[in-house]
Write a protein that holds these residues in place. Sequence first.
Motif, PDB file in Angstrom:
ATOM      1  N   GLY A   8      76.803  46.994   8.825  1.00 32.60           N
ATOM      2  CA  GLY A   8      75.804  46.803   9.888  1.00 32.60           C
ATOM      3  C   GLY A   8      75.545  45.324  10.131  1.00 32.60           C
ATOM      4  O   GLY A   8      74.417  44.916  10.399  1.00 32.60           O
ATOM      5  N   SER A  12      70.078  43.841  13.552  1.00 35.47           N
ATOM      6  CA  SER A  12      68.967  42.924  13.284  1.00 35.47           C
ATOM      7  C   SER A  12      68.951  42.498  11.812  1.00 35.47           C
ATOM      8  O   SER A  12      68.868  41.307  11.499  1.00 35.47           O
ATOM      9  N   GLY A  57      83.632  51.185  14.569  1.00 38.04           N
ATOM     10  CA  GLY A  57      83.349  52.618  14.658  1.00 38.04           C
ATOM     11  C   GLY A  57      84.562  53.510  14.882  1.00 38.04           C
ATOM     12  O   GLY A  57      84.641  54.595  14.314  1.00 38.04           O
ATOM     13  N   GLY A 102      70.733  54.793  10.591  1.00 39.98           N
ATOM     14  CA  GLY A 102      70.933  56.231  10.662  1.00 39.98           C
ATOM     15  C   GLY A 102      71.751  56.833   9.532  1.00 39.98           C
ATOM     16  O   GLY A 102      72.126  56.165   8.560  1.00 39.98           O
ATOM     17  N   LYS A 124      67.036  53.062   5.389  1.00 40.90           N
ATOM     18  CA  LYS A 124      66.104  53.988   4.729  1.00 40.90           C
ATOM     19  C   LYS A 124      66.526  55.441   4.895  1.00 40.90           C
ATOM     20  O   LYS A 124      66.201  56.290   4.076  1.00 40.90           O
ATOM     21  N   GLU A 125      67.280  55.727   5.988  1.00 40.62           N
ATOM     22  CA  GLU A 125      67.699  57.110   6.233  1.00 40.62           C
ATOM     23  C   GLU A 125      68.505  57.660   5.048  1.00 40.62           C
ATOM     24  O   GLU A 125      68.486  58.866   4.788  1.00 40.62           O
ATOM     25  N   ASP A 149      63.618  46.904   3.011  1.00 39.72           N
ATOM     26  CA  ASP A 149      62.455  47.258   3.835  1.00 39.72           C
ATOM     27  C   ASP A 149      61.265  46.428   3.342  1.00 39.72           C
ATOM     28  O   ASP A 149      61.011  46.360   2.130  1.00 39.72           O
TER      29      ASP A 149
HETATM   30  N1  LIG Z   1      65.285  45.642  11.749  1.00 40.92           N
HETATM   31  C1  LIG Z   1      64.356  45.588  10.825  1.00 40.92           C
HETATM   32  O1  LIG Z   1      63.511  44.698  10.820  1.00 40.92           O
HETATM   33  C2  LIG Z   1      64.332  46.634   9.732  1.00 40.92           C
HETATM   34  C3  LIG Z   1      63.304  46.604   8.787  1.00 40.92           C
HETATM   35  C4  LIG Z   1      63.327  47.526   7.747  1.00 40.92           C
HETATM   36  C5  LIG Z   1      64.322  48.481   7.677  1.00 40.92           C
HETATM   37  N2  LIG Z   1      65.291  48.504   8.630  1.00 40.92           N
HETATM   38  C6  LIG Z   1      66.330  49.546   8.542  1.00 40.92           C
HETATM   39  O2  LIG Z   1      67.603  48.887   8.507  1.00 40.92           O
HETATM   40  C7  LIG Z   1      68.582  49.664   9.188  1.00 40.92           C
HETATM   41  C8  LIG Z   1      69.187  48.804  10.280  1.00 40.92           C
HETATM   42  O3  LIG Z   1      68.183  48.493  11.216  1.00 40.92           O
HETATM   43  P1  LIG Z   1      68.410  47.420  12.370  1.00 40.92           P
HETATM   44  O4  LIG Z   1      67.101  47.224  13.011  1.00 40.92           O
HETATM   45  O5  LIG Z   1      69.148  46.256  11.825  1.00 40.92           O
HETATM   46  O6  LIG Z   1      69.362  48.256  13.346  1.00 40.92           O
HETATM   47  P2  LIG Z   1      70.285  47.710  14.523  1.00 40.92           P
HETATM   48  O7  LIG Z   1      69.833  46.357  14.964  1.00 40.92           O
HETATM   49  O8  LIG Z   1      70.356  48.787  15.535  1.00 40.92           O
HETATM   50  O9  LIG Z   1      71.709  47.528  13.808  1.00 40.92           O
HETATM   51  C9  LIG Z   1      72.423  48.622  13.334  1.00 40.92           C
HETATM   52  C10 LIG Z   1      73.737  48.160  12.766  1.00 40.92           C
HETATM   53  O10 LIG Z   1      74.488  49.299  12.357  1.00 40.92           O
HETATM   54  C11 LIG Z   1      75.774  49.263  12.985  1.00 40.92           C
HETATM   55  N3  LIG Z   1      76.272  50.629  13.150  1.00 40.92           N
HETATM   56  C12 LIG Z   1      75.670  51.657  13.799  1.00 40.92           C
HETATM   57  N4  LIG Z   1      76.461  52.756  13.751  1.00 40.92           N
HETATM   58  C13 LIG Z   1      77.578  52.400  13.066  1.00 40.92           C
HETATM   59  C14 LIG Z   1      78.778  53.061  12.723  1.00 40.92           C
HETATM   60  N5  LIG Z   1      78.996  54.350  13.084  1.00 40.92           N
HETATM   61  N6  LIG Z   1      79.711  52.396  12.021  1.00 40.92           N
HETATM   62  C15 LIG Z   1      79.519  51.092  11.667  1.00 40.92           C
HETATM   63  N7  LIG Z   1      78.403  50.398  11.975  1.00 40.92           N
HETATM   64  C16 LIG Z   1      77.442  51.049  12.673  1.00 40.92           C
HETATM   65  C17 LIG Z   1      75.516  48.550  14.294  1.00 40.92           C
HETATM   66  O11 LIG Z   1      76.724  48.095  14.892  1.00 40.92           O
HETATM   67  P3  LIG Z   1      76.765  47.729  16.484  1.00 40.92           P
HETATM   68  O12 LIG Z   1      76.023  46.436  16.650  1.00 40.92           O
HETATM   69  O13 LIG Z   1      78.217  47.576  16.757  1.00 40.92           O
HETATM   70  O14 LIG Z   1      76.119  48.880  17.205  1.00 40.92           O
HETATM   71  C18 LIG Z   1      74.616  47.426  13.804  1.00 40.92           C
HETATM   72  O15 LIG Z   1      75.385  46.451  13.147  1.00 40.92           O
HETATM   73  C19 LIG Z   1      67.853  50.906   9.700  1.00 40.92           C
HETATM   74  O16 LIG Z   1      68.012  51.942   8.798  1.00 40.92           O
HETATM   75  C20 LIG Z   1      66.386  50.470   9.737  1.00 40.92           C
HETATM   76  O17 LIG Z   1      65.500  51.542   9.590  1.00 40.92           O
HETATM   77  C21 LIG Z   1      65.324  47.616   9.640  1.00 40.92           C
END
Ligand SMILES: NC(=O)c1ccc[n+]([C@@H]2O[C@H](COP(=O)([O-])OP(=O)(O)OC[C@H]3O[C@@H](n4cnc5c(N)ncnc54)[C@H](OP(=O)(O)O)[C@@H]3O)[C@@H](O)[C@H]2O)c1
Length: 379
Positions: A8, A12, A57, A102, A124-125, A149
């Motif tokens: 990922g 973010s 992906g 996810g 977290k999922e 988190d």
């Molecule tokens: N953001 C926060 O501040 C925060 C805080 C606490 C916890 N979290 C947790 O951290 C996780 C990520 O959150 P996020 O906000 O960083 O999400 P995000 O910005 O939507 O990033 C998701 C990442 O996962 C990748 N991804 C999605 N589906 C994929 C697949 N099938 N194969 C490979 N890579 C895949 C995406 O790639 P693409 O860019 O190519 O779509 C992207 O790099 C979540 O579980 C969230 O609940 C986030």
Amino acid sequence: MKSLSILGSTGSIGRNALQIIAKFPDRFSVRALAANTSIDLLAEQIRLFRPEIAVVGDAYHALVLKKRLPDDSQTEILHGQKGLIQASTLSSVDAVVAAMVGAVGLVPVLEAIRAKKHIALANKETLVMAGTLVMDSARKHGVSVLPIDSEHSAIFQCLQGNHSSDVTKIILTCSGGPFRCLPQEKFSDITLEQALNHPNWSMGEKITIDSATLMNKGLEIIEASHLFGLSMQRIEVLIHPQSIIHSMVAYRDGSILAQLGIPDMKTAIAYALSYPERLDIAQPFPDFARIGSLTFETPDKDRFPCLQLAIDACETGGTLPAVMNAANETAVRAFLNRDISFMDIPKRIRKTMNQHSVIQNPSLDDILQADQWARKFEN
Ligand SMILES: NC(=O)c1ccc[n+]([C@@H]2O[C@H](COP(=O)([O-])OP(=O)(O)OC[C@H]3O[C@@H](n4cnc5c(N)ncnc54)[C@H](OP(=O)(O)O)[C@@H]3O)[C@@H](O)[C@H]2O)c1
């Protein structure tokens, strides 16, 4: 030198993690990167970090990425779940940063643990779906699962140097999201743009919607119960709109320890990467005089029914949290696509949960089948 796989990397959390890693080239090296479809950014990350492998992906995006890289690139390009598993089990990797969004994050994390890789967990999922399997496997293979988190990082920090047997409860703080003060009768008018406009945190789309429905806090209760081995009854949620106290631990002598900081994920990410040391990441401190006051409220489960749905799922256990998680992912995707309204999200999740026949003490197969069943459930 710690060798890392960043699952990922274009999201973010992934981007923030790489910003920190780039500042400490003598401490960290990146061996694998994984994203879904963000090819331009991934190509740039490959240029900067020169990983052994990069995963996307599907086969189409793997082809596009290969064309984007110079002919002499040494990075092997893989795709799909097989590629993610290779990235998370690579022999040269010490720790995996699990930052995909996810259910797709679950199997790579389980495989990484089996391959004795430490986990820095944002996804977290993974724990919501299969917390018991993940934590049992981590214990069996002697690896750590360190939280990214911010709430869980705060609790983890407040537990340092104390006995877990002295903990009375943990208090998960919650900003309340963009609709904290919105009267119930206005919820039917909520737009996608309003829901994506989080007051304090800048995050990916899915977690931003989860924060608006308070499902995020529900997922975090389940995550905390697995990470810290606590029953639901010892996890309290407290609305704290300033997001300065990231969470607290209450001890049996009446002490409450809190971890504070500005609402920025870098502190929590850095701690998970360097624990037990702390990195100098030049993070500003909160300006308390300017903030003036820190306030607290009880969450309103009538306006935010997703919170209660997650509590119900956690109490029932078995395959129900995985079903709730899948129903939530599907409903949030539909809301992001403007197919359903904000108020439809909890309705869809509840309907799916009510129709599920729960399997207790599920195997990984049971959990993955429950996840698929919920995704196909006709609402
Ligand atoms: N953001 C926060 O501040 C925060 C805080 C606490 C916890 N979290 C947790 O951290 C996780 C990520 O959150 P996020 O906000 O960083 O999400 P995000 O910005 O939507 O990033 C998701 C990442 O996962 C990748 N991804 C999605 N589906 C994929 C697949 N099938 N194969 C490979 N890579 C895949 C995406 O790639 P693409 O860019 O190519 O779509 C992207 O790099 C979540 O579980 C969230 O609940 C986030």
